[in-house]
Design a protein around this motif. Structure first.
Motif, short mmCIF file in Angstrom:
data_model
loop_
_atom_site.label_atom_id
_atom_site.label_comp_id
_atom_site.label_asym_id
_atom_site.label_seq_id
_atom_site.Cartn_x
_atom_site.Cartn_y
_atom_site.Cartn_z
N ASP A 104 47.31 92.73 49.52
CA ASP A 104 48.71 92.65 49.43
C ASP A 104 49.41 92.10 48.42
O ASP A 104 48.98 90.91 48.15
N THR A 105 50.55 92.52 48.16
CA THR A 105 51.55 91.70 47.20
C THR A 105 52.70 91.77 48.15
O THR A 105 53.14 92.71 48.79
N VAL A 106 53.82 90.93 47.75
CA VAL A 106 55.25 90.95 48.13
C VAL A 106 55.75 92.73 47.96
O VAL A 106 56.34 92.96 48.51
N TRP A 107 55.45 93.15 46.64
CA TRP A 107 56.16 94.39 46.36
C TRP A 107 55.31 95.32 46.98
O TRP A 107 56.08 96.46 47.63
N SER A 108 54.03 95.37 47.37
CA SER A 108 53.55 96.53 47.99
C SER A 108 53.95 96.63 49.52
O SER A 108 54.24 97.50 50.05
N ILE A 109 54.06 95.14 49.99
CA ILE A 109 54.72 95.30 51.30
C ILE A 109 55.92 95.64 51.21
O ILE A 109 56.35 96.52 52.39
N ALA A 110 56.88 95.40 50.56
CA ALA A 110 58.10 95.99 50.16
C ALA A 110 58.09 97.37 50.15
O ALA A 110 59.19 97.98 51.07
N GLU A 111 57.41 98.05 49.64
CA GLU A 111 57.23 99.51 49.50
C GLU A 111 56.94 100.14 50.88
O GLU A 111 57.31 101.33 51.13
N GLU A 112 56.03 99.37 51.60
CA GLU A 112 55.58 99.81 52.88
C GLU A 112 56.88 99.72 53.70
O GLU A 112 56.91 100.81 54.54
N TYR A 113 57.57 98.70 53.89
CA TYR A 113 58.73 98.60 54.75
C TYR A 113 59.98 99.14 54.58
O TYR A 113 60.72 99.70 55.37
N LEU A 114 60.21 99.57 53.26
CA LEU A 114 61.50 100.14 52.76
C LEU A 114 61.89 101.61 53.47
O LEU A 114 62.81 101.52 53.73
N PRO A 115 61.05 102.37 53.60
CA PRO A 115 61.18 103.45 54.14
C PRO A 115 61.66 103.27 55.75
O PRO A 115 62.30 104.27 56.40
N THR B 128 66.19 102.85 58.11
CA THR B 128 66.88 104.05 57.95
C THR B 128 68.35 104.11 58.19
O THR B 128 68.92 105.28 58.32
N TYR B 129 68.85 102.85 58.17
CA TYR B 129 70.51 102.85 58.61
C TYR B 129 71.13 102.87 57.11
O TYR B 129 72.21 103.41 57.11
N SER B 130 70.90 102.28 56.13
CA SER B 130 71.67 102.48 54.84
C SER B 130 70.56 102.46 53.68
O SER B 130 69.26 102.08 53.75
N ARG B 131 70.74 102.80 52.72
CA ARG B 131 70.17 102.67 51.28
C ARG B 131 69.86 101.29 50.99
O ARG B 131 70.92 100.42 50.51
N ARG B 132 68.72 101.07 50.60
CA ARG B 132 68.31 99.69 50.16
C ARG B 132 67.42 99.86 48.86
O ARG B 132 66.57 100.88 48.75
N TYR B 133 67.63 99.10 47.97
CA TYR B 133 66.50 99.17 46.75
C TYR B 133 65.52 98.35 46.88
O TYR B 133 65.45 97.31 47.45
N ILE B 134 64.23 98.45 46.09
CA ILE B 134 63.11 97.71 46.36
C ILE B 134 63.47 96.24 46.03
O ILE B 134 62.91 95.47 46.39
N LEU B 135 64.21 96.16 44.82
CA LEU B 135 64.32 94.77 44.51
C LEU B 135 65.23 93.88 45.23
O LEU B 135 65.00 92.74 45.76
N GLU B 136 65.98 94.62 46.09
CA GLU B 136 66.88 93.83 47.01
C GLU B 136 65.68 93.50 48.25
O GLU B 136 66.14 92.50 48.99
N TYR B 137 65.16 94.72 48.58
CA TYR B 137 64.10 94.18 49.74
C TYR B 137 63.30 93.11 49.52
O TYR B 137 62.97 92.32 50.48
N VAL B 138 62.64 92.89 48.25
CA VAL B 138 61.98 92.18 47.81
C VAL B 138 62.43 90.59 47.97
O VAL B 138 61.82 89.74 48.70
N GLU B 139 63.65 90.40 47.46
CA GLU B 139 64.44 89.16 47.62
C GLU B 139 64.76 89.10 49.04
O GLU B 139 64.77 87.83 49.48
N GLY B 140 64.67 90.01 49.89
CA GLY B 140 65.31 89.63 51.49
C GLY B 140 64.06 89.24 52.15
O GLY B 140 63.83 88.44 53.03
N ILE B 141 62.53 89.62 51.43
CA ILE B 141 61.39 89.12 52.11
C ILE B 141 61.31 87.73 51.82
O ILE B 141 60.93 86.72 52.68
#
Length: 98
Positions: free
Chosen positions: A43-54, A57-70
């Motif tokens: 696992d990497t932070v990026w791969s986990i973000a890719e798994e959780y991003l979908p 479902t409430y609003s559009r988020r981008y992968i970079l934003e999600y990684v920073e949120g993690i």
């Protein structure tokens, strides 16, 4: 080091603003979800973000934003330069539509 963090934060903020993404104030039709994710080998932070991003479902988020949120939810990641070990526990959050 702090200058690099400030620059990265400024770039992410600029991307967010320029993307036209809006923060929704009407959270009445959304549910905030918090989960604990146990890191698996490979696992990497990026791969986990890719798994959780979908799941968000409430609003559009981008992968970079999600990684920073993690990283915000798990500040120890910054100290370890985002290096994960199997068994590490990550606090994961996202919003879903009701």
């Amino acid at each position: 080091m702090i200058n690099k963090i400030i620059i990265v934060a400024a770039l992410i903020g600029a991307i967010f603003i320029l993307s036209g993404a809006a923060i929704r104030d009407d959270a009445a039709d959304a549910v905030f979800v918090e989960e604990t994710y146990i890191v698996k080998p490979g696992d990497t932070v990026w791969s986990i973000a890719e798994e959780y991003l979908p799941k968000n479902t409430y609003s559009r988020r981008y992968i970079l934003e999600y990684v920073e949120g993690i990283k915000e939810n798990n500040p120890w990641l910054v100290e370890r330069k985002s290096q994960l070990q199997p068994g590490d526990e990550l606090v994961m959050t996202y919003w879903v539509k009701k």
